[in-house]
Scaffold this motif. Structure first.
Motif, short mmCIF file in Angstrom:
data_model
loop_
_atom_site.label_atom_id
_atom_site.label_comp_id
_atom_site.label_asym_id
_atom_site.label_seq_id
_atom_site.Cartn_x
_atom_site.Cartn_y
_atom_site.Cartn_z
N PHE B 18 2.42 -4.76 1.60
CA PHE B 18 0.73 -5.00 1.57
C PHE B 18 0.94 -6.09 1.41
CE2 PHE B 18 -1.09 -6.25 -2.33
CZ PHE B 18 -0.54 -5.98 -3.10
N ASP B 186 6.82 1.42 -9.15
CA ASP B 186 6.01 2.09 -9.09
C ASP B 186 4.45 2.45 -10.29
OD1 ASP B 186 5.69 2.53 -6.16
OD2 ASP B 186 6.38 4.69 -6.07
N PHE B 188 3.91 0.43 -11.76
CA PHE B 188 2.32 -1.12 -11.80
C PHE B 188 1.75 -0.71 -10.29
CE2 PHE B 188 6.37 -2.67 -13.54
CZ PHE B 188 6.37 -2.84 -14.54
N PRO B 189 0.29 -1.20 -10.85
CA PRO B 189 -0.84 -1.04 -9.55
C PRO B 189 -0.94 -1.92 -9.07
CG PRO B 189 -1.45 -2.23 -11.26
CD PRO B 189 -0.03 -1.60 -12.08
N LEU B 190 -1.31 -2.11 -7.31
CA LEU B 190 -1.58 -2.80 -6.54
C LEU B 190 -1.91 -4.25 -6.83
CD1 LEU B 190 -0.25 -1.50 -3.61
CD2 LEU B 190 -2.48 -1.87 -2.76
N TYR B 193 0.82 -6.37 -7.93
CA TYR B 193 1.33 -7.01 -7.50
C TYR B 193 0.80 -8.04 -6.58
CZ TYR B 193 5.89 -3.67 -8.74
OH TYR B 193 6.30 -2.80 -8.55
#
Lengths: 278, 278
Positions: B18, B186, B188-190, B193
């Motif tokens: 993203f 995966d 770790f949450p969005l 990032y």
């Protein structure tokens, strides 16, 4: 410039399954890439649209393959716009050997255009004075059935719930369209794929989901479908039993999201998987 | 033929996250593809080895990036064999702009050769009279640290357990090497990032796992690592608390498998993730 565009790809070893054939999800990605290349070269791609706060949204996709590309095999994807209406366009795909002589399969897709701020549908013909109509090719055949509406009865059974993660999320911040298909195909064990292959899938996108949403997968096998007779799904469908996951035929999958604070599931997409015995 | 081989790739939109940068897992796949192309062109690739019942097995991999390729950006991966011993070879990678003028990052890898029937290590120099030695290039620099051994203390905390599925399995029937990394990322949450980026990972493969195995992820943050000071992991490491997943720094992840009928976890790989603040 030709109304059709052809793009060459290669079935990378790490994109192939244990049967040494390309994963269907990766083929779907290649088709979406081909769509992006084709529309960008003709000035109605996502890049141009983003400058006017619009984008293409995939609404439905169907792929039917006689044969999947083998590991390391090169193949071409030809894509063209079959038709355009005010709110939707239909884009087709042909997958073939690089010289075009051998067809591996076909795809169909339906796209909407939305405003990226309001998320509302946009009039496709209002963009560039409807220049997309110059590219319509209604003559090239796409000899597979139209995309199924994927009706699913109330008898569909909950078979898995998963969390969505960072790697599920695409550049738009939503769960990647192809990941829904991958997660649906992951409902079937390896032994199933040793005996059967996915000949066709139809997927209809209903709503967007985001990282953190939990996804629930409901499955039904339409009556008579397990023998591969191709009966359409309906309210008379049977809930998929454990034993069903060992037989070829049709499986309908409804995917619902549960938002972090949400109780009731909201449908995000439906897909119809048609497996044939190898 | 040059001892080094360079292969061009493109950060496909559906392989980007993203933040519009290539997913690290896809970069890892591209590197493994480059390794396969390079060795195949020089007649010591998996294709030739399969004819004599041998194959390469990735033992360790590290990648350190100053910058990840942007969506749609083309980039080249140059790869070469730095050294070869009886049971292991070291292969390096450089990721750069297509003309080679701008370096994006580097990679290091260690490979073993095994017999595909006995799964036992093989003498690399016994293949084709040790012809691999003709391709050793000890002179090209790879200016990143050697691959970490990734020591993890007993304090690592179980943070997630997942089922392995059809799409996790590679052409050899094992869980794909890169999928371990993807599943670790995966954790770790969005939002993590959005604030931080993965600058480097080191991964060491210990055992193979198969579809149906459950994978458990144990995480620790070495003392002092959350400030990004780069302290090596050791037995004094702290278990990762909930709050730790919001800070940059080092996270060590141990992945254990639980076979379908098995009780005790068996270590399959360890990785060290180093995140920096954006």
């Amino acid at each position: 410039m030709d109304k059709r565009g052809t793009y060459e790809f290669r079935a990378e070893p790490f994109h192939c399954d244990f049967t040494h054939r390309l994963f269907m999800g990766h083929l779907g990605n290649y088709m979406l890439n081909a769509a992006d290349y084709h529309s960008s070269e003709r000035h109605f791609g996502m890049g141009y649209l983003s400058t006017i706060h619009k984008t293409w949204v995939l609404s439905r996709l169907a792929v039917e393959m006689e044969e999947m590309p083998r590991e390391n095999e090169r193949f071409g994807i030809t894509t063209w716009v079959e038709s355009a209406m005010k709110y939707f366009t239909c884009r087709n795909f042909r997958v073939a050997s690089p010289d075009g002589s051998r067809t591996l399969g076909y795809g169909r897709s339906v796209w909407a255009m939305i405003d990226t701020r309001s998320r509302h549908p946009q009039d496709i013909f209002a963009v560039n004075d409807g220049s997309i109509t110059e590219w319509i090719d209604a003559g090239t055949p796409c000899p597979i059935d139209k995309i199924s509406r994927v009706k699913i009865g109330d008898g569909a059974r909950l078979v898995r719930t998963i969390d969505t993660c960072y790697s599920d999320v695409d550049v738009n911040g939503h769960i990647n369209s192809v990941k829904y298909l991958e997660h649906a195909l992951d409902l079937f064990p390896l032994a199933f794929y040793a005996a059967n292959r996915l000949k066709r899938f139809d997927i209809a996108y209903v709503a967007e989901s985001h990282q953190g949403d939990r996804l629930s997968f409901y499955v039904e096998t339409p009556e008579g479908a397990a023998d591969g007779s191709g009966v359409e799904a309906g309210d008379g469908g049977n809930a998929a039993g454990e034993e069903a996951f060992s037989r070829p035929g049709i499986y309908n999958v409804r995917i619902e999201k549960h938002e972090e604070n949400g109780a009731k599931g909201i449908e995000v997409c439906r897909c119809r998987l048609f497996f044939v015995k190898k």
